[in-house]
Design an enzyme around this catalytic site. Structure first.
Site, PDB file in Angstrom:
ATOM      1  N   LEU A  83       0.376  53.297 -25.486  1.00 31.02           N
ATOM      2  CA  LEU A  83      -0.167  53.899 -24.262  1.00 31.02           C
ATOM      3  C   LEU A  83       0.769  53.648 -23.104  1.00 31.02           C
ATOM      4  O   LEU A  83       1.416  52.608 -23.032  1.00 31.02           O
ATOM      5  CB  LEU A  83      -1.516  53.256 -23.933  1.00 31.02           C
ATOM      6  CG  LEU A  83      -2.685  53.540 -24.862  1.00 31.02           C
ATOM      7  CD1 LEU A  83      -3.821  52.576 -24.582  1.00 31.02           C
ATOM      8  CD2 LEU A  83      -3.158  54.973 -24.680  1.00 31.02           C
ATOM      9  N   CYS A 134      33.978  41.984 -15.167  1.00 25.22           N
ATOM     10  CA  CYS A 134      35.340  42.499 -15.343  1.00 25.22           C
ATOM     11  C   CYS A 134      36.115  42.589 -14.037  1.00 25.22           C
ATOM     12  O   CYS A 134      37.294  42.927 -14.043  1.00 25.22           O
ATOM     13  CB  CYS A 134      35.299  43.858 -16.034  1.00 25.22           C
ATOM     14  SG  CYS A 134      34.587  45.141 -15.011  1.00 25.22           S
ATOM     15  N   LYS A 136      -9.565  47.077 -22.612  1.00 29.82           N
ATOM     16  CA  LYS A 136      -8.477  46.977 -23.588  1.00 29.82           C
ATOM     17  C   LYS A 136      -8.382  45.553 -24.123  1.00 29.82           C
ATOM     18  O   LYS A 136      -7.946  44.647 -23.425  1.00 29.82           O
ATOM     19  CB  LYS A 136      -7.162  47.389 -22.913  1.00 29.82           C
ATOM     20  CG  LYS A 136      -5.993  47.442 -23.846  1.00 29.82           C
ATOM     21  CD  LYS A 136      -4.805  48.102 -23.157  1.00 29.82           C
ATOM     22  CE  LYS A 136      -3.604  48.191 -24.065  1.00 29.82           C
ATOM     23  NZ  LYS A 136      -3.010  46.909 -24.383  1.00 29.82           N
ATOM     24  N   CYS A 143      34.445  46.956 -19.730  1.00 31.42           N
ATOM     25  CA  CYS A 143      33.784  45.781 -19.159  1.00 31.42           C
ATOM     26  C   CYS A 143      33.052  45.059 -20.291  1.00 31.42           C
ATOM     27  O   CYS A 143      32.237  45.653 -20.994  1.00 31.42           O
ATOM     28  CB  CYS A 143      32.803  46.217 -18.066  1.00 31.42           C
ATOM     29  SG  CYS A 143      31.794  44.879 -17.420  1.00 31.42           S
TER      30      CYS A 143
HETATM   31  S1  IVH Z   1      -6.282  54.056 -28.155  1.00 32.31           S
HETATM   32  C1  IVH Z   1      -2.896  56.898 -28.554  1.00 32.31           C
HETATM   33  N1  IVH Z   1      -8.128  52.495 -27.253  1.00 32.31           N
HETATM   34  O1  IVH Z   1      -3.611  49.294 -26.982  1.00 32.31           O
HETATM   35  C2  IVH Z   1      -4.017  55.997 -28.441  1.00 32.31           C
HETATM   36  N2  IVH Z   1      -6.023  51.507 -27.796  1.00 32.31           N
HETATM   37  O2  IVH Z   1      -0.931  50.299 -25.969  1.00 32.31           O
HETATM   38  C3  IVH Z   1      -3.677  54.545 -28.550  1.00 32.31           C
HETATM   39  N3  IVH Z   1      -5.924  49.083 -27.494  1.00 32.31           N
HETATM   40  O3  IVH Z   1      -1.888  49.799 -29.994  1.00 32.31           O
HETATM   41  C4  IVH Z   1      -4.775  53.704 -28.972  1.00 32.31           C
HETATM   42  N4  IVH Z   1      -7.999  48.848 -26.795  1.00 32.31           N
HETATM   43  O4  IVH Z   1      -3.708  48.032 -29.946  1.00 32.31           O
HETATM   44  C5  IVH Z   1      -6.873  52.564 -27.687  1.00 32.31           C
HETATM   45  N5  IVH Z   1      -9.897  51.248 -26.471  1.00 32.31           N
HETATM   46  C6  IVH Z   1      -8.643  51.317 -26.906  1.00 32.31           C
HETATM   47  C7  IVH Z   1      -7.810  50.169 -27.018  1.00 32.31           C
HETATM   48  C8  IVH Z   1      -6.492  50.312 -27.470  1.00 32.31           C
HETATM   49  C9  IVH Z   1      -6.865  48.222 -27.091  1.00 32.31           C
HETATM   50  C10 IVH Z   1      -4.529  48.726 -27.871  1.00 32.31           C
HETATM   51  C11 IVH Z   1      -4.090  49.187 -29.239  1.00 32.31           C
HETATM   52  C12 IVH Z   1      -2.881  50.033 -29.038  1.00 32.31           C
HETATM   53  C13 IVH Z   1      -2.430  49.606 -27.675  1.00 32.31           C
HETATM   54  C14 IVH Z   1      -1.736  50.741 -26.980  1.00 32.31           C
END
Ligand code: IVH
Length: 676
Positions: free
Chosen positions: A84, A406, A119, A434
């Site tokens: 993300l 350099c 998250k 360099c």
């Molecule tokens: S969606 C494309 N939903 O964040 C969608 N990810 O930086 C990507 N993560 O690898 C995943 N909570 O480990 C999603 N509610 C949530 C999440 C989540 C944690 C983590 C996951 C992913 C990382 C992305």
């Protein structure tokens, strides 16, 4: 005891522990009892806790088990597991929505709803269910390919093994996060540095019985491929997940508008400390799956989602020195060396000062007392300095006018887009002249997104460089392995492994190859555009003879900045030698061979004027998805000019002159069998 003696002792212990691990995991013949083993491991961790300079990669505080990755089969994800993009502020968030609205060509923002999902800071996993039965469980790996860790994942109680619900899709890859609750981590504190390490280590245990001992939890939040999923938005999907027996985050919400997202963000941040699991931000996803589909992806992150990170932790410390680091593109980055200070559980001793202008604006000096901020995974930076606490004798920091590596002059370039001088000062020497730039170029060459040579990390580049083993990328393929074998820390086996990893990467896609050259302003996306345009190496190399640099402006997405940079690259003789040498060694796959045959293959398009309800960016993605190409000017190479409202008259005129097909939006969508 002196630091050196402690370090020696520490290394000896880790070596011994690895030997215990090898016996246990690989030979199934432990040489000490479990409790002796645990005691020994604790000794190492205690030593680390007392002496924070001890920080070995293979320490038991960072990993458990013995090279577990070799124990699992690699499996390709049918749908890649992406990452993300991050937002750190209200402005970032507003830009995120602005981009979405632009892409969707929607002016009114009142009706975009998002899910807001805390998250969790754990390890993501993919669970493949066929006809309601859990068949395979994979780790994320590099996003494209994961490890088959099914037997470990099935030990997690939160993961349903059989789902009987009638509306459960026939096939689905359910994705979510494996983590450890803080209260459970209390009992594991001795063994691991933090809950995330504990989760990752135990998930990749060779013996599932070891995984089972750790109270892992699983929260579901998204999916990869699916057949038979009958919901059309993320919020309903989250609801379904819990009906099917998965745990979902109790703080998930459905929210309309950025203001309300911010309100929720502040509320959750306040609750953060009292939660039983670590969260490092909130993930926002456009709720409607149809919109998600239209928005698609850029590089390796979706356009329809973002992680809004919580503000960092701050600390106060003293600036002991200011170092100047030189990057791959010659940029001089000042780094403050600070008295080590603990920020949010991480010992920080370096903080970036970004560039010369930043130092001047904040008047940062050696000896100053500074507030340091650490936000998410980004490098800590200096927020401000306390001028009241400043010593009277302190002197303004003078930024070097010559490259510390350099000696070449350092310059600030004029930026043709901003019409201002850059904030960054650069070494004016070109590429390999360099030393510091060369080392950084080599690090880039072997890095994950470029050659991706397993086990050939930054440290190895530096040590091989010092030993005069490598100077140019081609030297990597002509290494003196006999010499390496005799170096400290190397042996027959590790040299064999290195040889193998290098050989394995001799076959490379053309786009990766272009990216690996480290041409300034040519990142992954631009490398892809160039590889599509040139098709194969020889066409690209021909630029050195035919000088057709301005033709590159026809590639949609490539501008003057990139073209100047490519020109610069080709004007350097050493770069041409490197290209020649690499071509002899590598097998560079041509792009044309792997090009998909979509509905628009071999066709080029250009849009002029405003379209109805569909943005330029979306049209571009649609064209590319269907194997077509977009160009940025009307020339003989153009096949179709798509004309919208108020087109550029000149473009239409030239297209008519050149007898290029002129179509409107409806005709274009018909080519894709779409009616609106
Ligand atoms: S969606 C494309 N939903 O964040 C969608 N990810 O930086 C990507 N993560 O690898 C995943 N909570 O480990 C999603 N509610 C949530 C999440 C989540 C944690 C983590 C996951 C992913 C990382 C992305």
């Amino acid at each position: 005891m002196s630091q050196k003696i402690i370090e020696k002792e520490y290394k000896k212990k880790i070596k011994l522990l690895n030997e215990y691990n090898r016996k246990y995991y690989n030979e199934n013949a432990p040489i000490i009892t479990d409790s002796e083993y645990d005691k020994f491991k604790k000794e190492i961790i205690d030593l680390e806790k007392k002496n924070n300079f001890l920080d070995l990669k293979n320490s038991p505080s960072k990993s458990i088990g013995f090279k577990p990755s070799k124990n699992f089969n690699k499996v390709k994800h049918k749908v890649p597991m992406l990452s993300l993009s991050n937002a750190f502020s209200e402005v970032d968030l507003k830009n995120f929505e602005k981009k979405i609205l632009n892409f969707l060509s929607q002016i009114n923002n009142s009706n975009i709803s998002y899910t807001a999902e805390p998250k969790i800071d754990g390890i993501s996993a993919s669970l493949i269910y066929i006809n309601g039965k859990l068949k395979t469980g994979l780790s994320r790996g590099d996003g494209k390919e994961g490890e088959d860790i099914t037997s470990n994942l099935v030990t997690i109680k939160d993961i349903p093994k059989i789902i009987l619900s009638k509306d459960f899709p026939e096939k689905i890859d359910i994705r979510g996060e494996v983590f450890i609750q803080n209260s459970d981590f209390e009992n594991l504190k001795e063994k691991f540095a933090n809950p995330r390490n504990a989760a990752s280590g135990s998930l990749r245990q060779k013996n599932p019985a070891d995984t089972k001992k750790i109270p892992l939890k699983f929260i579901a939040y998204t999916f990869g491929f699916e057949e038979g999923l009958k919901v059309n938005n993320q919020y309903d999907y989250l609801k379904k997940l819990s009906e099917w027996g998965f745990k979902t985050n109790p703080l998930n919400k459905l929210i309309v508008g950025i203001d309300k997202l911010l309100k929720n963000y502040n509320e959750v941040e306040k609750k953060r400390a009292s939660l039983d699991f670590d969260i490092d931000g909130i993930v926002y996803k456009v709720n409607d799956f149809r919109l998600q589909k239209r928005l698609g992806f850029v590089a390796n992150a979706p356009r329809w989602a973002i992680a809004h990170k919580f503000s960092s932790n701050k600390a106060i410390s003293e600036i002991v020195d200011i170092d100047i680091q030189i990057g791959r593109t010659g940029a001089l980055t000042p780094v403050a060396k600070i008295k080590p200070v603990n920020i949010g559980g991480v010992l920080v001793s370096n903080a970036t000062l970004h560039n010369e202008d930043e130092i001047n604006r904040k008047d940062i000096r050696v000896g100053d007392t500074a507030t340091i901020e650490r936000a998410g995974d980004v490098i800590p930076h200096i927020l401000s300095v306390d001028t009241k606490k400043r010593n009277k004798n302190s002197k303004k920091f003078i930024f070097p006018k010559n490259c510390p590596s350099c000696g070449s002059k350092t310059i600030k370039e004029f930026n043709i887009i901003t019409k201002k001088k850059d904030a960054v000062r650069r070494c004016s020497s070109e590429g390999y002249d360099c030393d510091k730039i060369s080392i950084e170029k080599l690090k880039h060459f072997v890095s994950k997104e470029a050659l991706n040579i397993d086990g050939f990390g930054k440290k190895i580049v530096e040590s091989f460089w010092k030993l005069n083993l490598i100077k140019f990328p081609q030297d990597i393929f002509k290494l003196n392995f006999k010499k390496i074998e005799k170096l400290e820390g190397w042996g027959k086996l590790s040299v064999e492994n290195l040889k193998y990893s290098i050989n394995e990467k001799k076959r490379i896609s053309f786009e990766r190859f272009i990216y690996s050259l480290g041409i300034r302003h040519i990142g992954l996306e631009n490398a892809k555009l160039l590889s599509k345009y040139f098709g194969k190496f020889s066409n690209f190399y021909d630029l050195s003879q035919n000088n057709k640099f301005s033709d590159l402006l026809n590639i949609d997405g490539i501008g003057e900045t990139q073209v100047n940079s490519i020109k610069n690259f080709f004007s350097n003789k050493m770069n041409l030698i490197v290209l020649n040498e690499l071509e002899k060694i590598l097998f560079i796959d041509s792009t044309t061979n792997i090009r998909k045959k979509g509905l628009l293959s071999d066709k080029t398009f250009l849009v002029t004027g405003k379209l109805d309800g569909i943005s330029r960016a979306e049209i571009k993605s649609l064209i590319e998805e269907n194997s077509g190409t977009t160009v940025s000017s009307v020339s003989k190479k153009l096949n179709y000019l798509i004309v919208g409202d108020k087109p550029t008259k000149r473009k239409v005129f030239t297209a008519k002159e050149l007898k290029i097909k002129i179509i409107d939006q409806v005709q274009f969508l018909k080519m894709l069998n779409k009616t609106s």
